[in-house]
Design a protein around this motif. Structure first.
Motif, short mmCIF file in Angstrom:
data_model
loop_
_atom_site.label_atom_id
_atom_site.label_comp_id
_atom_site.label_asym_id
_atom_site.label_seq_id
_atom_site.Cartn_x
_atom_site.Cartn_y
_atom_site.Cartn_z
N UNK A 275 -17.75 -16.81 3.69
CA UNK A 275 -18.14 -16.13 3.21
C UNK A 275 -17.02 -15.42 2.62
N UNK A 276 -17.50 -14.27 1.51
CA UNK A 276 -16.03 -14.05 0.74
C UNK A 276 -16.14 -12.59 0.14
N UNK A 277 -15.13 -12.69 0.32
CA UNK A 277 -15.12 -10.20 -0.46
C UNK A 277 -13.99 -10.12 -0.16
N UNK A 278 -14.17 -8.93 -1.16
CA UNK A 278 -12.53 -8.68 -2.31
C UNK A 278 -11.97 -7.07 -2.16
N UNK A 279 -11.10 -7.25 -2.08
CA UNK A 279 -10.28 -5.06 -2.47
C UNK A 279 -9.40 -5.13 -2.99
N UNK A 280 -9.63 -4.49 -4.21
CA UNK A 280 -9.05 -4.04 -4.57
C UNK A 280 -8.57 -2.11 -4.49
N UNK A 281 -7.42 -2.18 -5.20
CA UNK A 281 -6.53 -1.40 -5.05
C UNK A 281 -5.17 -0.74 -6.28
N UNK A 282 -5.22 0.23 -6.53
CA UNK A 282 -4.41 0.39 -7.31
C UNK A 282 -3.08 1.16 -6.82
N UNK A 283 -1.62 1.13 -6.78
CA UNK A 283 -0.81 2.03 -6.34
C UNK A 283 0.69 1.83 -7.44
N UNK A 284 1.01 3.06 -7.68
CA UNK A 284 1.98 4.10 -7.77
C UNK A 284 3.19 3.57 -8.12
N UNK A 285 3.08 2.39 -7.50
CA UNK A 285 4.90 2.00 -8.13
C UNK A 285 5.66 0.01 -9.01
N UNK B 142 5.24 -1.24 -15.80
CA UNK B 142 6.55 -1.09 -14.63
C UNK B 142 6.93 -0.61 -13.74
N UNK B 143 5.86 0.56 -13.41
CA UNK B 143 5.36 1.41 -12.88
C UNK B 143 4.21 1.54 -11.76
#
Length: 374
Positions: free
Chosen positions: A164-174, A278-279
């Protein structure tokens, strides 16, 4: 009692490393004959698929007058700039047509290139290779080839419907530096990732792990998984406890690989922290496994767990970003912060080797044992 090294003050530079593959977009968001915007290392990209479904990546800027290409027409082969109709091959960026030229004007349009980048689809993501920048000047030349294929998740010889394959993505403010050292931090779990189905701060105990150098990174050597988290307790019911081992690698510029083996069963993940600006960075987690394949809604359940973890990390980074506005130097201690120190040292050694053309001096001379409580 061993004496610890004094805390070290570490300033992050937020420098983004070129000459590596980076995840650009989840593959299921990139549709055939459509154009999609993305940003990697502050480079604007236009990403799409040709008629055959092969992904491509161009710099999202026409070399003529800088117009973004993502708003132009795409026929499955060439992208047309919406400003003056210049057309570019979607894969190599070579100019195919300049409509404003008259029959007696002999401009060699095939010598003009929009910036293009090696592009591959791997394990549910479109990857883009970002080469070292060329000499300053107008326009672009023929695209550079990637020295090696995009990274893959290890699947231990299986294929097709056997995993099985699964993914997750999320932005980070750093910045990329803070995103990466947060990813490899071994001591925040009981405080950030508290849950009845995982662990609590009351489960904190001393841990001792062996580490070893690997090319461009370091490895937490194969060891028995933590005893204070519920998923691993469940895993012990599924396979012999003695046969369960976990190995964790970090490799420049941004890759964390984790592999859990339990006899013929395995779980493998590849997590990346991608620099957007950069941020701002983005964490992408992709996992493959043949454990509990019979479990209904297995991928959905795993994505739920991933989402909880990543959201807790994202919220922590969001709060940390408030303090980082004042650009503090980091106080890194031993042993829990040693992986963060290694990251900064690896990054510096890589850049020095590129500058001098010499061999990279690895910060780890050999195996080492670290201890901390978590």
């Amino acid at each position: 009692m061993p004496e610890l090294d004094p805390p070290q003050r570490q300033a992050t530079d937020s420098l983004m490393l070129t000459g590596f593959w980076y995840r650009a977009l989840p593959a299921d968001r990139v549709h055939r004959n459509q154009l999609h915007k993305a940003t990697l290392l502050e480079i604007p990209l236009v990403i799409g698929r040709d008629r055959a479904g092969r992904p491509f990546a161009l710099r999202d800027s026409c070399p003529h007058r800088g117009m973004p290409l993502n708003g132009g027409q795409f026929d499955g082969e060439n992208i047309e700039c919406p400003y003056h109709g210049w057309q570019f091959d979607a894969h190599n960026g070579q100019c195919q047509l300049i409509p404003s030229l008259t029959a007696d004007q002999n401009l060699k349009v095939d010598r003009i290139y929009a910036g293009s980048y090696p592009c591959e689809e791997q394990d549910g993501f479109v990857w883009v290779y970002v080469p070292d920048p060329g000499p300053p000047g107008a326009g672009f030349s023929q695209p550079e080839e990637a020295p090696e294929p995009a990274p893959q998740i290890e699947k231990f010889g299986v294929s097709g419907n056997k995993f099985k394959l699964a993914y997750l993505t999320a932005g980070m403010p750093v910045s990329i530096d803070h995103g990466i050292i947060g990813l490899m931090d071994p001591a925040h779990g009981p405080f950030v990732h508290q849950a009845w189905w995982w662990r609590s701060r009351h489960s904190i105990h001393e841990k001792k792990k062996n580490f070893e150098p690997i090319p461009n990174g370091f490895r937490m050597s194969a060891h028995t998984p933590s005893s204070n988290s519920a998923p691993y307790k469940l895993l012990r019911l599924y396979a012999s406890a003695d046969s369960i081992t976990t190995t964790i690698d970090f490799v420049l510029p941004n890759l964390r690989r984790e592999t859990i083996r339990a006899g013929k069963y395995w779980f493998s993940s590849l997590t990346t922290v991608t620099p957007i600006t950069r941020n701002q960075c983005r964490i992408d987690v992709v996992a493959a496994w043949n454990l509990f394949r019979w479990l209904p809604f297995g991928p959905e359940l795993l994505k739920f767990v991933f989402a909880k973890f990543v959201e807790q990390d994202r919220r922590t980074m969001e709060l940390q970003a408030e303090g980082l506005k004042h650009n503090p130097h980091l106080m890194l201690i031993d042993d829990a912060d040693r992986p963060a120190k290694w990251y900064f040292q690896l990054k510096a050694a890589h850049l020095e080797a590129k500058r001098t053309g010499g061999e990279m001096r690895h910060p780890l001379a050999g195996p080492v044992t670290l201890k901390w409580r978590s």
